[in-house]
Design a protein around this motif. Sequence first.
Motif, PDB file in Angstrom:
ATOM      1  N   UNK A  30      50.717 -26.113 -17.269  1.00 54.78           N
ATOM      2  CA  UNK A  30      49.903 -24.916 -17.063  1.00 54.78           C
ATOM      3  C   UNK A  30      49.950 -24.392 -15.623  1.00 54.78           C
ATOM      4  N   UNK A  31      51.022 -24.714 -14.919  1.00 53.32           N
ATOM      5  CA  UNK A  31      51.302 -24.059 -13.650  1.00 53.32           C
ATOM      6  C   UNK A  31      50.668 -24.665 -12.422  1.00 53.32           C
ATOM      7  N   UNK A  32      50.108 -25.893 -12.530  1.00 52.80           N
ATOM      8  CA  UNK A  32      49.469 -26.527 -11.388  1.00 52.80           C
ATOM      9  C   UNK A  32      50.423 -27.545 -10.765  1.00 52.80           C
ATOM     10  N   UNK A  33      50.518 -27.516  -9.455  1.00 53.71           N
ATOM     11  CA  UNK A  33      51.321 -28.494  -8.711  1.00 53.71           C
ATOM     12  C   UNK A  33      50.501 -29.769  -8.592  1.00 53.71           C
ATOM     13  N   UNK A  34      50.738 -30.723  -9.497  1.00 56.31           N
ATOM     14  CA  UNK A  34      49.880 -31.888  -9.657  1.00 56.31           C
ATOM     15  C   UNK A  34      50.652 -33.167  -9.352  1.00 56.31           C
ATOM     16  N   UNK A  35      49.932 -34.181  -8.848  1.00 51.81           N
ATOM     17  CA  UNK A  35      50.549 -35.476  -8.564  1.00 51.81           C
ATOM     18  C   UNK A  35      49.609 -36.599  -9.000  1.00 51.81           C
ATOM     19  N   UNK A  36      50.179 -37.740  -9.449  1.00 55.43           N
ATOM     20  CA  UNK A  36      49.354 -38.901  -9.787  1.00 55.43           C
ATOM     21  C   UNK A  36      49.102 -39.768  -8.555  1.00 55.43           C
ATOM     22  N   UNK A  37      48.076 -40.593  -8.632  1.00 55.81           N
ATOM     23  CA  UNK A  37      47.779 -41.511  -7.534  1.00 55.81           C
ATOM     24  C   UNK A  37      46.999 -42.700  -8.075  1.00 55.81           C
ATOM     25  N   UNK A  38      47.364 -43.898  -7.652  1.00 53.74           N
ATOM     26  CA  UNK A  38      46.578 -45.093  -7.950  1.00 53.74           C
ATOM     27  C   UNK A  38      46.385 -45.838  -6.647  1.00 53.74           C
TER      28      UNK A  38
END
Length: 491
Positions: A30-38
């Motif tokens: 949906x067009x979001x520049x997203x990243x995972x993190x733990x």
Amino acid sequence: MTQTVMVQGTTSDAGKSILVAGLCRWFHRNGINVAPFKPQNMALNSAVTATGGEIGRAQALQAQAARLEPHTDMNSVLLKPNSDTGAQVIIHGHAIGNMEALEYHHYKKTARSAVLESHYRLQQQYELIVVEGAGSPAEINLREGDIANMGFAETIDCPVILIADIDRGGVFAHIVGTLALLSDSERARVKGVVINRFRGDLSLLTSGLEWLEQETGIPVLGVLPYLDNFHLAAEDAITHHQQCDSEKLFKISVIAYPHISNHTDLDPLQLNPGVDLRFVRSADQLSESDLIILPGSKSVRSDLIWLRDNGFEAALHRHLRYGGKLIGICGGFQMLGTTIHDPEGLESEAGSSIGLGLLEMQTTLQAEKQLTRMSGKLTLNGTHIEGYEIHMGYSEGEALSRPAVCFSNGVDGAISEDDQLLGTYLHGLFDQADTAAALLAWAGMEAAAGIDLAQQSEQALERLCDALDEHLDMAKLIEVTNTPVSSTHPE
């Protein structure tokens, strides 16, 4: 301004890793520049980044979900257990040594700085960071100095989504009990609940959901169904998947010793419709195997002792006498040699152990860990192979003059003179369909064929994303994350 949302679970294996992966794919879609993190991960399944760092396997999968190259900032602290009370500590992708539990508890203040550094760097690059917690925030004995759950959420002041697994039973007690053990400020930042792995008629759950919202004052964001025939790389738990009509299939046994690591190497074989793969902990279960695999190990010498104490050495020799094939991967490859030396006590007490003596080679454990992505060709038939190395040992001996893999700058592994044994340091050797087919054909499987793990993972991520889209209240979730999405799907 970058937003951060954290997914925490009422228990281990509640579905945190999968929900984070699904949210990363949904927001990316949906067009979001997203990243995972733990912030902190405890797992023996790991992956190697392009820059030669080590992170949890789940974070590599979540990066794939966000269509990103995995980076060490996505998992700033990785703990790899090598005993009941100790673990190797990896900070920003590189091992700094082994610590006992109490020692690491005191080290958390230093680890906390690494966690916040990674989060800050991710903030500079992405619109949204989806964070995965560890275990449960209700583990009150671990609250002091916490960097994995609410301690992190409180520090950076982010909202939390709580996920619970209804398939294991007691879901309402898990949710209410978890919330009861949080402080007032921690409880206030829980903005939504997700119930995972539901089977059956949802209308029968409605009254319970209404009670839960009234009791806690926290909205239920949705109920995710149990997805049949769904597979994504596990963070640590072994999935004991069995194929149907197993008498017609090629039988592979994987010895599941206590410190088994990177068992995700075997995922493509579990998913292969022509294979019946079993993780075994009893030597008598090896009797009907076509192929036996010794997987990776985080504590090779102690796992070798366990293997002997449980009768596996004699069973392996019997398997080979009857013409069976054997593959050793990383630590399993080291076990096939004559001797394993650990002069510095890197994995256990300093000393040496006698190997299985099936390959003429010896291994010496060294402090510097090899972390490399590799590509080359199988010497069996020239098939292209890609994978990664994660090991602390250096092997040498006559057996290595018959390598299993050739790279542009060297060789790896060994194939025995009688062609019954193959050993390699390369993880992921079954991930490509052609490579898996070549190895299975070598092991004796008729009409051998592999599967494309990357394609399988992509299909699973898309299916997961669709399930979130259908079963979660995404409008509420967008409100929780304070991240506006585009009205159309870029993909």
